[in-house]
Enzyme design. Structure first.
Site, PDB file in Angstrom:
ATOM      1  N   LYS A  35     -68.326   0.596  -5.207  1.00  0.00           N
ATOM      2  CA  LYS A  35     -68.973   1.914  -5.178  1.00  0.00           C
ATOM      3  C   LYS A  35     -69.877   2.089  -6.403  1.00  0.00           C
ATOM      4  CE  LYS A  35     -66.943   6.167  -3.471  1.00  0.00           C
ATOM      5  NZ  LYS A  35     -65.829   7.099  -3.699  1.00  0.00           N
ATOM      6  N   ASN A 228     -58.813  28.320   0.459  1.00  0.00           N
ATOM      7  CA  ASN A 228     -58.971  27.418   1.599  1.00  0.00           C
ATOM      8  C   ASN A 228     -58.081  27.844   2.762  1.00  0.00           C
ATOM      9  OD1 ASN A 228     -60.957  25.773   0.710  1.00  0.00           O
ATOM     10  ND2 ASN A 228     -59.731  23.926   0.510  1.00  0.00           N
ATOM     11  N   LEU A 270     -65.696  33.014  11.429  1.00  0.00           N
ATOM     12  CA  LEU A 270     -65.196  33.675  12.641  1.00  0.00           C
ATOM     13  C   LEU A 270     -65.742  32.973  13.879  1.00  0.00           C
ATOM     14  CD1 LEU A 270     -65.328  37.520  11.865  1.00  0.00           C
ATOM     15  CD2 LEU A 270     -63.298  36.091  12.149  1.00  0.00           C
ATOM     16  N   CYS A 280     -60.078  18.869   3.819  1.00  0.00           N
ATOM     17  CA  CYS A 280     -59.554  19.910   2.917  1.00  0.00           C
ATOM     18  C   CYS A 280     -58.602  20.899   3.589  1.00  0.00           C
ATOM     19  CB  CYS A 280     -60.709  20.653   2.276  1.00  0.00           C
ATOM     20  SG  CYS A 280     -61.798  19.529   1.412  1.00  0.00           S
TER      21      CYS A 280
HETATM   22  C1  UGA Z   1     -63.831  23.651   2.746  1.00  0.00           C
HETATM   23  C2  UGA Z   1     -64.119  25.000   2.075  1.00  0.00           C
HETATM   24  O1  UGA Z   1     -65.012  25.775   2.893  1.00  0.00           O
HETATM   25  C3  UGA Z   1     -64.748  24.807   0.686  1.00  0.00           C
HETATM   26  O2  UGA Z   1     -64.913  26.065   0.045  1.00  0.00           O
HETATM   27  C4  UGA Z   1     -63.801  23.922  -0.154  1.00  0.00           C
HETATM   28  O3  UGA Z   1     -64.326  23.682  -1.445  1.00  0.00           O
HETATM   29  C5  UGA Z   1     -63.596  22.593   0.566  1.00  0.00           C
HETATM   30  O4  UGA Z   1     -63.010  22.858   1.874  1.00  0.00           O
HETATM   31  C6  UGA Z   1     -62.659  21.753  -0.260  1.00  0.00           C
HETATM   32  O5  UGA Z   1     -61.519  22.165  -0.504  1.00  0.00           O
HETATM   33  O6  UGA Z   1     -63.089  20.714  -0.787  1.00  0.00           O
HETATM   34  P1  UGA Z   1     -65.288  21.845   4.105  1.00  0.00           P
HETATM   35  O7  UGA Z   1     -63.977  21.190   4.420  1.00  0.00           O
HETATM   36  O8  UGA Z   1     -66.416  21.013   3.627  1.00  0.00           O
HETATM   37  O9  UGA Z   1     -65.083  23.001   2.991  1.00  0.00           O
HETATM   38  O10 UGA Z   1     -65.780  22.544   5.445  1.00  0.00           O
HETATM   39  P2  UGA Z   1     -65.906  24.021   6.070  1.00  0.00           P
HETATM   40  O11 UGA Z   1     -67.325  24.357   6.236  1.00  0.00           O
HETATM   41  O12 UGA Z   1     -65.065  24.990   5.342  1.00  0.00           O
HETATM   42  O13 UGA Z   1     -65.274  23.770   7.525  1.00  0.00           O
HETATM   43  C7  UGA Z   1     -63.916  23.349   7.698  1.00  0.00           C
HETATM   44  C8  UGA Z   1     -63.562  23.296   9.169  1.00  0.00           C
HETATM   45  O14 UGA Z   1     -63.516  24.596   9.751  1.00  0.00           O
HETATM   46  C9  UGA Z   1     -64.551  22.504  10.042  1.00  0.00           C
HETATM   47  O15 UGA Z   1     -63.823  21.675  10.929  1.00  0.00           O
HETATM   48  C10 UGA Z   1     -65.329  23.565  10.801  1.00  0.00           C
HETATM   49  O16 UGA Z   1     -65.800  23.128  12.050  1.00  0.00           O
HETATM   50  C11 UGA Z   1     -64.244  24.629  10.966  1.00  0.00           C
HETATM   51  N1  UGA Z   1     -64.789  25.986  11.148  1.00  0.00           N
HETATM   52  C12 UGA Z   1     -65.509  26.564  10.158  1.00  0.00           C
HETATM   53  C13 UGA Z   1     -64.551  26.678  12.336  1.00  0.00           C
HETATM   54  O17 UGA Z   1     -63.889  26.159  13.267  1.00  0.00           O
HETATM   55  N2  UGA Z   1     -65.057  27.950  12.476  1.00  0.00           N
HETATM   56  C14 UGA Z   1     -65.759  28.550  11.494  1.00  0.00           C
HETATM   57  O18 UGA Z   1     -66.160  29.729  11.686  1.00  0.00           O
HETATM   58  C15 UGA Z   1     -66.009  27.856  10.318  1.00  0.00           C
END
Ligand code: UGA
Length: 449
Positions: A35, A228, A270, A280
């Protein structure tokens, strides 16, 4: 300031790139030689908007040798992974290894703040501080110039640099005033937005000023988990409401919109559908459940969030059974493999959990995804999935398309061509992102999850 960042995963690399961009002198350390070699050659191992650009236009030093850089550092970040153990607890091996290396190699001759950015259970920051201090004393060195802080990260994959350069809040967990002052200095260009805005990472519109929240270490650790898990349970809540809406003739997307217009609720997280995945939410929800169990504390809401999320997959299977009755030998095409759009991360994707359950029922599964397939072909090489880059070809002889990731490429696809390839024209939109009228008009029976 002179910064050393240990770990070149999503958190480490994006943090390093952002700190280098705002003017700090950054060295990135990782034990993974291949890496580091590719980063030295300008090949960035993860796909993240603007990351190549920032790394190319800054002077980050990449090395596998912590000893080479540690004693110049004023700030040392631990930003290594904390994946789930089989029992749900966070695996802290990488964090402890990083802490041991720091303890063994550091010779403090000026103030140094050691910052844990990795997501760690409550109390781990304090035990890391103890172990580094003990090691330094064992080496007959003075530990009085060492300072410690917890500084959880809140970046999302897909917009990690934007979240890092334009954060809502920066949480600094420490009782040590020098640590707080050094971190305030480190982050001042972000708080005051005095850096040059990179062309590739523009600030979001109407963003509020970054709030610096000063807490103790345990509160900072807890803020990370509870944020989270709150977002995960917000999604599970709308998914539960969705099941009720379906029975009562309400449209969950209208309901979510109506709820989100209340500023106390807000429209984010939502979007009802297949549920949450990624590296995460599942890991941190499981870890918080284990932390609570260890403390003999009941957490029925968090348990329910997990349960509702798992049940989203069963909902898809029930809809398929309702349409086909017998699923054996059915051809199902999954539109989307990454756990969400705008990332090539295929780990813990709900689409993969769905595919595995379908295969157990005798279904033939073909995946198409605009970005995730090169990774998926490696990560899931041993699984009986078919992969096809072209979604129209992936629809050939398909009995059902399930839209599992809301990529923009799927929203603008020629569904007439898709329909003409299908054997049975049926679609489940598990991310509520297509226009039902258009899909029905091309002759595909459309239902939402
Ligand atoms: C998440 C958090 O949003 C970040 O703030 C945090 O820093 C990160 O985890 C971490 O702990 O490192 P991430 O896992 O990149 O970020 O993705 P998200 O955008 O939060 O989505 C997570 C999951 O929820 C995805 O599978 C997405 O499809 C789902 N989701 C999201 C839904 O099903 N509905 C929604 O309305 C939003």
């Amino acid at each position: 300031m002179k910064v050393v960042n240990i770990g070149t995963g999503y958190v480490g690399l994006n943090t390093a790139a952002a700190l280098a961009w705002i003017g700090h002198d950054v060295a990135c350390v990782d034990i993974d030689e291949s890496k580091i070699n590719s980063l030295k050659n300008g090949v960035v191992p993860i796909r993240e908007e603007g990351l190549d650009d920032l790394i190319k236009n800054t002077k980050i030093k990449f090395t596998t040798d912590l000893a080479e850089v540690i004693n110049d550092a004023e700030v040392i970040f631990i930003a290594v992974g904390t994946p789930s153990l089989p029992n749900g607890h966070a695996n802290l091996d990488y964090v402890h290894n990083a802490a041991n290396s720091i303890g063994n190699l550091i010779n403090p001759t000026h103030d140094v703040t050691i910052i844990v950015k990795s997501t760690v259970p409550i109390g781990v920051n304090s035990s890391i501080e103890d172990s580094i201090r003990n090691q330094v004393k064992l080496n007959n060195l003075d530990d009085s110039l060492l300072h410690f802080a917890s500084n959880p990260e809140f970046l999302r994959e897909g917009c990690a640099l934007s979240d890092t350069l334009y954060p809502d809040r920066i949480v600094i967990g420490t009782n040590d005033n020098t640590a707080f002052e050094m971190m305030s200095k480190l982050y001042a260009p972000l708080v005051d937005q005095t850096f040059t805005i990179p062309d590739s990472v523009q600030p979001p519109k109407d963003r509020p000023k970054t709030y610096i929240l000063h807490t103790n270490q345990a509160s900072a650790e807890m803020i990370k988990y509870s944020s989270n898990v709150f977002l995960a349970l917000k999604i599970s809540y709308i998914n539960e409401i969705s099941s009720l809406c379906e029975r009562l003739g309400a449209d969950v997307d209208d309901v979510a919109k109506g709820m989100g217009l209340d500023h106390r609720i807000a429209p984010y997280f939502l979007n009802s559908g297949l549920g949450w995945g990624g590296s995460c939410f599942p890991k941190d929800t499981l870890a918080l459940l284990q932390i609570a169990k260890d403390m003999q504390c009941d957490t029925p809401i968090i348990q329910a969030a997990w349960y509702v999320n798992e049940a989203q997959i069963d909902k898809v299977i029930n809809k398929l059974k309702y349409e086909f009755y017998e699923l054996h030998d059915l051809n199902v095409t999954l539109f989307g493999l990454t756990f969400k759009p705008n990332t090539d991360d295929v780990r813990n994707s709900p689409a993969v959990s769905l595919a595995r359950q379908l295969i157990e029922l005798g279904v033939h599964v073909t995946f198409t995804d605009p970005v995730g397939l090169p990774n998926a072909r490696k990560v899931y090489a041993d699984e009986p999935f078919e992969f096809e880059d072209d979604p129209i070809k992936a629809s050939l002889d398909s009995d059902c398309i399930i839209l599992t990731t809301e990529w923009k490429q799927f929203k603008s696809l020629d569904y007439k061509a898709v329909a003409s390839n299908m054997r049975h024209k049926f679609m489940i939109d598990a991310r509520h992102c297509l226009d039902p009228k258009y899909i029905n008009d091309v002759g595909i029976k459309y239902i939402k999850l």
